[in-house]
Design an enzyme around this catalytic site. Structure first.
Site, PDB file in Angstrom:
ATOM      1  N   GLY A   1      20.527 -10.939   1.380  1.00 55.36           N
ATOM      2  CA  GLY A   1      20.541 -11.943   0.314  1.00 55.36           C
ATOM      3  C   GLY A   1      21.906 -12.223  -0.275  1.00 55.36           C
TER       4      GLY A   1
ATOM      5  N   ASP B   1      22.757  -9.700  -4.899  1.00 52.09           N
ATOM      6  CA  ASP B   1      22.341 -11.027  -5.327  1.00 52.09           C
ATOM      7  C   ASP B   1      21.602 -10.971  -6.666  1.00 52.09           C
ATOM      8  OD1 ASP B   1      20.219  -9.661  -4.188  1.00 52.09           O
ATOM      9  OD2 ASP B   1      19.727 -11.205  -2.721  1.00 52.09           O
TER      10      ASP B   1
ATOM     11  N   ASP C   1      16.635  -6.580 -10.197  1.00 52.79           N
ATOM     12  CA  ASP C   1      15.304  -6.823 -10.761  1.00 52.79           C
ATOM     13  C   ASP C   1      14.826  -5.524 -11.432  1.00 52.79           C
ATOM     14  OD1 ASP C   1      12.965  -8.367 -11.151  1.00 52.79           O
ATOM     15  OD2 ASP C   1      12.042  -7.484  -9.383  1.00 52.79           O
TER      16      ASP C   1
ATOM     17  N   ASP D   1      15.449 -15.108  -0.681  1.00 50.81           N
ATOM     18  CA  ASP D   1      14.394 -15.585   0.208  1.00 50.81           C
ATOM     19  C   ASP D   1      13.002 -15.324  -0.342  1.00 50.81           C
ATOM     20  OD1 ASP D   1      14.582 -12.682   0.618  1.00 50.81           O
ATOM     21  OD2 ASP D   1      13.151 -13.010   2.230  1.00 50.81           O
TER      22      ASP D   1
HETATM   23  P1  IMP Z   1      15.142  -4.266  -7.365  1.00 48.43           P
HETATM   24  O1  IMP Z   1      15.281  -2.986  -6.601  1.00 48.43           O
HETATM   25  O2  IMP Z   1      13.763  -4.423  -7.942  1.00 48.43           O
HETATM   26  O3  IMP Z   1      16.217  -4.477  -8.386  1.00 48.43           O
HETATM   27  O4  IMP Z   1      15.147  -5.404  -6.282  1.00 48.43           O
HETATM   28  C1  IMP Z   1      16.193  -6.146  -5.956  1.00 48.43           C
HETATM   29  C2  IMP Z   1      15.895  -6.887  -4.672  1.00 48.43           C
HETATM   30  O5  IMP Z   1      14.592  -7.499  -4.698  1.00 48.43           O
HETATM   31  C3  IMP Z   1      16.880  -8.000  -4.510  1.00 48.43           C
HETATM   32  O6  IMP Z   1      18.009  -7.590  -3.800  1.00 48.43           O
HETATM   33  C4  IMP Z   1      16.066  -9.038  -3.758  1.00 48.43           C
HETATM   34  O7  IMP Z   1      16.176  -8.781  -2.379  1.00 48.43           O
HETATM   35  C5  IMP Z   1      14.646  -8.801  -4.179  1.00 48.43           C
HETATM   36  N1  IMP Z   1      14.225  -9.752  -5.234  1.00 48.43           N
HETATM   37  C6  IMP Z   1      13.956  -9.468  -6.528  1.00 48.43           C
HETATM   38  N2  IMP Z   1      13.587 -10.561  -7.213  1.00 48.43           N
HETATM   39  C7  IMP Z   1      13.638 -11.587  -6.341  1.00 48.43           C
HETATM   40  C8  IMP Z   1      13.388 -13.013  -6.471  1.00 48.43           C
HETATM   41  O8  IMP Z   1      13.032 -13.577  -7.527  1.00 48.43           O
HETATM   42  N3  IMP Z   1      13.541 -13.751  -5.326  1.00 48.43           N
HETATM   43  C9  IMP Z   1      13.938 -13.196  -4.142  1.00 48.43           C
HETATM   44  N4  IMP Z   1      14.191 -11.888  -3.985  1.00 48.43           N
HETATM   45  C10 IMP Z   1      14.047 -11.078  -5.079  1.00 48.43           C
HETATM   46 MG    MG Z   2      18.752  -8.128  -1.930  1.00 47.97          MG
END
Ligand code: IMP
Ligand code: MG
Length: 189
Positions: free
Chosen positions: A53, A108, A111, A167
């Site tokens: 991403g 990118d 979350d 994506d």
């Molecule tokens: P985390 O470990 O929950 O912080 O996840 C981060 C990863 O989840 C990012 O690098 C993205 O690949 C994916 N992700 C989280 N939210 C979104 C979104 O709204 N659209 C697309 N990919 C997302």
């Molecule tokens: Mg990612």
């Protein structure tokens, strides 16, 4: 040259709203690049991009950085759903050791924060001189672990977004803007 169908910047039918236009993204990325250049000066940082991403963001970010820097990449699996990225595993490791390097981990979107939490823990064991995070997007409402985001672009709401590398099931990464995917087309994991 005009792209077929009226140009790539035209709103895709699967998205409900454009959050950040290509111009808004370019401006923000310029600012992040300027900040990194000012902060690191002579200390040539190593930018580590988390595939896939981050590719459009990182490609623009390195060109906004005016000091010497180098690049490496990591790919991780998060078992399919963003909310389960606590189970992350490294699928493609770095090409070079990072011991003694000033590392900037480039993402990118942050979350839950679980992906980066895991990566920071793993990479710290390799004894970099420093390690900070640069993320284009921050969705603090879903955060499960606290993480210092030293370089942070935009804060975003809870909606699932696509474009500029992001994506849904591998689609929409090539949209030049960031937009909210129509809710009937997905379910937030
Ligand atoms: P985390 O470990 O929950 O912080 O996840 C981060 C990863 O989840 C990012 O690098 C993205 O690949 C994916 N992700 C989280 N939210 C979104 C979104 O709204 N659209 C697309 N990919 C997302
Ligand atoms: Mg990612």
């Amino acid at each position: 040259m005009t792209a077929p169908g009226g140009g790539a910047a035209e709103k895709h039918p699967d998205v409900s709203r454009i959050l950040f236009s290509a111009d808004a993204l370019a401006e923000e990325v310029q600012q992040l690049g300027r900040a990194i250049s000012a902060d690191y000066g002579e200390r040539s940082p190593l930018l580590i991009g988390i595939l896939k991403g981050v590719v459009p963001f990182l490609a623009d970010l390195v060109r906004a950085i005016t000091i010497p820097c180098s690049l490496d990449f990591l790919a991780i699996s998060s078992y399919g759903s963003p909310s389960r990225s606590g189970n992350a595993q490294i699928l493609k490791d770095l090409d070079h050791p990072i011991e003694g390097r000033d590392v900037i981990l480039v993402e990118d979107i942050v979350d839950t924060g679980l992906t980066l939490h895991y990566l920071v823990r793993t990479l710290r064991q390799r004894r970099p001189a420093s390690l900070v995070i640069c993320t284009l997007l921050d969705r603090p409402r879903r955060r499960l672990v606290s993480l210092p985001l030293v370089y942070r672009g935009f804060e975003i709401p809870d909606d699932f977004i696509v474009g500029y590398g992001l994506d849904y099931q591998e689609a929409y990464r090539n949209l030049p803007y960031i937009a909210i995917l129509r809710s009937e087309l997905h379910h937030l994991a």
